[in-house]
Design a protein around this motif. Sequence first.
Motif, PDB file in Angstrom:
ATOM      1  N   SER A 154      25.162  32.894  53.222  1.00 13.51           N
ATOM      2  CA  SER A 154      26.340  34.633  53.494  1.00 13.51           C
ATOM      3  C   SER A 154      27.971  34.384  52.460  1.00 13.51           C
ATOM      4  CB  SER A 154      26.954  33.472  55.094  1.00 13.51           C
ATOM      5  OG  SER A 154      27.792  31.649  55.081  1.00 13.51           O
ATOM      6  N   LYS A 155      27.112  33.428  51.479  1.00 12.48           N
ATOM      7  CA  LYS A 155      28.356  32.919  50.306  1.00 12.48           C
ATOM      8  C   LYS A 155      29.406  32.345  51.135  1.00 12.48           C
ATOM      9  CE  LYS A 155      26.190  37.088  47.684  1.00 12.48           C
ATOM     10  NZ  LYS A 155      26.490  39.060  47.135  1.00 12.48           N
ATOM     11  N   ARG A 210      29.779  30.812  41.742  1.00 13.47           N
ATOM     12  CA  ARG A 210      30.301  31.512  41.460  1.00 13.47           C
ATOM     13  C   ARG A 210      30.016  32.789  42.744  1.00 13.47           C
ATOM     14  NH1 ARG A 210      26.238  31.677  37.201  1.00 13.47           N
ATOM     15  NH2 ARG A 210      27.602  31.093  36.147  1.00 13.47           N
ATOM     16  N   ASP A 211      29.347  33.184  43.248  1.00  9.19           N
ATOM     17  CA  ASP A 211      28.085  34.325  43.865  1.00  9.19           C
ATOM     18  C   ASP A 211      29.459  33.717  45.887  1.00  9.19           C
ATOM     19  OD1 ASP A 211      27.312  35.145  42.990  1.00  9.19           O
ATOM     20  OD2 ASP A 211      25.494  33.932  44.139  1.00  9.19           O
ATOM     21  N   VAL A 212      29.824  32.528  45.543  1.00 13.99           N
ATOM     22  CA  VAL A 212      31.489  32.382  47.259  1.00 13.99           C
ATOM     23  C   VAL A 212      32.204  33.201  47.010  1.00 13.99           C
ATOM     24  CG1 VAL A 212      33.364  30.645  47.848  1.00 13.99           C
ATOM     25  CG2 VAL A 212      31.458  29.392  47.085  1.00 13.99           C
ATOM     26  N   ARG A 213      32.025  34.028  48.471  1.00 13.99           N
ATOM     27  CA  ARG A 213      32.582  35.017  48.427  1.00 13.99           C
ATOM     28  C   ARG A 213      34.090  34.699  50.178  1.00 13.99           C
ATOM     29  NH1 ARG A 213      30.715  36.639  45.079  1.00 13.99           N
ATOM     30  NH2 ARG A 213      29.722  38.660  44.877  1.00 13.99           N
ATOM     31  N   LYS A 224      39.260  34.911  51.477  1.00 20.71           N
ATOM     32  CA  LYS A 224      37.844  36.267  51.257  1.00 20.71           C
ATOM     33  C   LYS A 224      38.278  36.327  50.598  1.00 20.71           C
ATOM     34  CE  LYS A 224      36.444  37.193  55.619  1.00 20.71           C
ATOM     35  NZ  LYS A 224      34.589  37.670  55.889  1.00 20.71           N
ATOM     36  N   PHE A 225      37.733  36.291  49.100  1.00 19.39           N
ATOM     37  CA  PHE A 225      37.536  36.390  47.288  1.00 19.39           C
ATOM     38  C   PHE A 225      36.589  37.915  47.823  1.00 19.39           C
ATOM     39  CE2 PHE A 225      38.990  31.612  47.048  1.00 19.39           C
ATOM     40  CZ  PHE A 225      39.810  32.137  46.152  1.00 19.39           C
ATOM     41  N   LYS A 226      36.771  38.109  45.831  1.00 11.96           N
ATOM     42  CA  LYS A 226      36.150  39.249  45.325  1.00 11.96           C
ATOM     43  C   LYS A 226      34.349  38.712  45.036  1.00 11.96           C
ATOM     44  CE  LYS A 226      39.075  43.066  46.631  1.00 11.96           C
ATOM     45  NZ  LYS A 226      40.304  43.838  46.497  1.00 11.96           N
ATOM     46  N   GLU A 227      33.718  39.950  44.436  1.00 16.21           N
ATOM     47  CA  GLU A 227      33.019  39.533  43.348  1.00 16.21           C
ATOM     48  C   GLU A 227      33.941  38.447  42.205  1.00 16.21           C
ATOM     49  OE1 GLU A 227      29.710  40.870  40.720  1.00 16.21           O
ATOM     50  OE2 GLU A 227      30.436  42.247  42.562  1.00 16.21           O
TER      51      GLU A 227
END
Length: 248
Positions: A154-155, A210-213, A224-227
């Motif tokens: 789910s990042k 780094r993939d955390v969203r 909420k983070f973008k790429e």
Amino acid sequence: MSDKIHDLGSGFWNIRGSFRVGGVINIGTQCSLVKLASGRFVFLDSYALTGEVRDEVMALTNNGQDVEAVLNVHPFHTVYCTQMAKDFPQAVFYGSSRHHKKIPEVQWADDLVESNAVAKRYPELKFSLSEGIHYISPNEMIHAGSLLVFHPASKSLHVDDTFMSPPMKLLEAVLPDLILHPTTKKALKNEPNAGKQYCDWATNLAHDWRDVRNFCAAHSYLVKFKEGEFEKALLKAINKARPKLENA
């Protein structure tokens, strides 16, 4: 802050709860629910579930019977453990050594939550124990250390205290998306290069995860983070703090 459950997809739900300091100021708290490949569930952290949130959790988990474990990942988050044990009596409860000492009425598993044994038991999750700072500080007021949990599917990153988002959305314009816990400097171990060790650990974490969203922090709100944004935000926070921490 009112209790709310967020479905972040791929079998990960973040529950935003209430926690009042001195019974007055609500600084919020959290727990997360994760569905395993087996179809069973684990909680990250404990919370006293009530109302519609409790109803939804019970509907998801076969009235709680499919909850196999509760992983209490912050040694100083202990308030709701007893209630959680009553709500899910069949679950295995994992905690730090401080949990064992502070809440002996809960039947704790022998394996500590930060152990390799627990990490191997749940391959759906990735764990990282903060380095260079005390996980369980001898000063009860210092809570910067914790066990961080990343759910790649789910990042989503579940973190208590160690990294935070600004405490109020009003401050977003003047603060970065991530900040370090204000007691981080005081939490440093009395060892050579403790500050460097902490900063290097956090830097590596920013790259590795780094993939955390979805950034789920205990005493703030869901970010909420973008790429690429999580990595950038955490590196910014670390680089800003590194001179002070390395020279502490």
